[in-house]
Design an enzyme around this catalytic site. Sequence first.
Site, PDB file in Angstrom:
ATOM      1  N   LYS A   1      66.602  16.948  62.704  1.00 42.05           N
ATOM      2  CA  LYS A   1      67.746  17.810  62.877  1.00 42.05           C
ATOM      3  C   LYS A   1      67.525  19.054  64.072  1.00 42.05           C
ATOM      4  CE  LYS A   1      70.707  17.285  60.606  1.00 42.05           C
ATOM      5  NZ  LYS A   1      72.018  16.391  60.463  1.00 42.05           N
TER       6      LYS A   1
ATOM      7  N   TYR B   1      62.008  15.040  58.985  1.00 41.98           N
ATOM      8  CA  TYR B   1      63.575  15.128  59.115  1.00 41.98           C
ATOM      9  C   TYR B   1      63.987  16.480  59.808  1.00 41.98           C
ATOM     10  CZ  TYR B   1      67.896  16.456  57.017  1.00 41.98           C
ATOM     11  OH  TYR B   1      69.255  16.889  56.878  1.00 41.98           O
TER      12      TYR B   1
ATOM     13  N   ILE C   1      78.311  16.348  52.894  1.00 42.08           N
ATOM     14  CA  ILE C   1      79.183  17.244  53.513  1.00 42.08           C
ATOM     15  C   ILE C   1      80.176  16.579  54.426  1.00 42.08           C
ATOM     16  CG2 ILE C   1      78.901  19.147  55.431  1.00 42.08           C
ATOM     17  CD1 ILE C   1      76.119  19.864  54.133  1.00 42.08           C
TER      18      ILE C   1
END
Length: 316
Positions: A185, A181, A32
């Site tokens: 975030k 993870y 991204i």
Amino acid sequence: MSPASSTPPWDVHRLPRADGRVFLVTGGNAGIGYFVAEQLAATGATVVLGCRNPAKAEDAMASIRARVTGARVRAVRMDLADLPSLRAAVESLEPGRLDAVVHNAGVALDDPPRQETGDGHELMFGTNHLGHFALTRWLMPLLSAAPAARVVTMGSFAAKSERLDLDDLQSRADYRPKRTYGRSKLAQMYFGVELDRRLRAAGSTVSSVVVHPGGALDSLTPARPPVHTRTAGARLAAAPAALLVQGKHAGAWPAVRAVLDPAVRGGRLWAPRAFGLRGGPRPEPLWNHLADPAAATRLWDASRDLTGTDPGTALG
């Protein structure tokens, strides 16, 4: 007709010009982050790729230049897992101001075992959250020198179902890669919201916006060899998924709008339009667990202690 009603709708394919502005994208060499950089480069801005691997940065810059005529793009070596190196990385930036930073770089581990950075932090939490927390401290003077700079933090839809364990931020007691993870975030997103609150309290001209890309799959992403390749078979196999999710080029849209659109306000969450998974960027209600100032303050204090830095000391 009011000024608001005369403003054309946001078009992800017709971005406003940003000549003379400077944007930093961490992890801008892949995924991204690459598409955030490519799209921002098309506006005439100078785009700096913050990358750990110089060879991959060269590939990304060559790809952007091949698609954006006259692209102003360069790279700086930046390893978010190496906290002591970040101050020198920022000092190597040439401009005296920075109009936006997109905190995009991240590490995702699919399988055990638990790994640590050189500073002794769990790798995903240490890179994804602590690295950007410390980086913001050193970038703040450059951001404050711009008229209305933005800190754009790339979260994840995976964080929506997670909750922080503030007593085990490093996942020492119970490490599960996908959960760790998602929590890393989520910590980033907490930081983005809390940063804006502190910026407003300090009367700063800088604002902080949180975004997430929804569902962004490699198999639905346009090829950008050698940065990203996609076979015809992978494209066909992924076609049914396109009803629900999208490629990483589209996952970049919320971050790009958060950087460029003057109507975007700090402290907000931007995401894809359709169920937060696909479509053009729009504001999304802040998730309930993100609107917890007590948790955000505890995370901020812990991050300050773990990194030895505090972005709050440089707000202005």
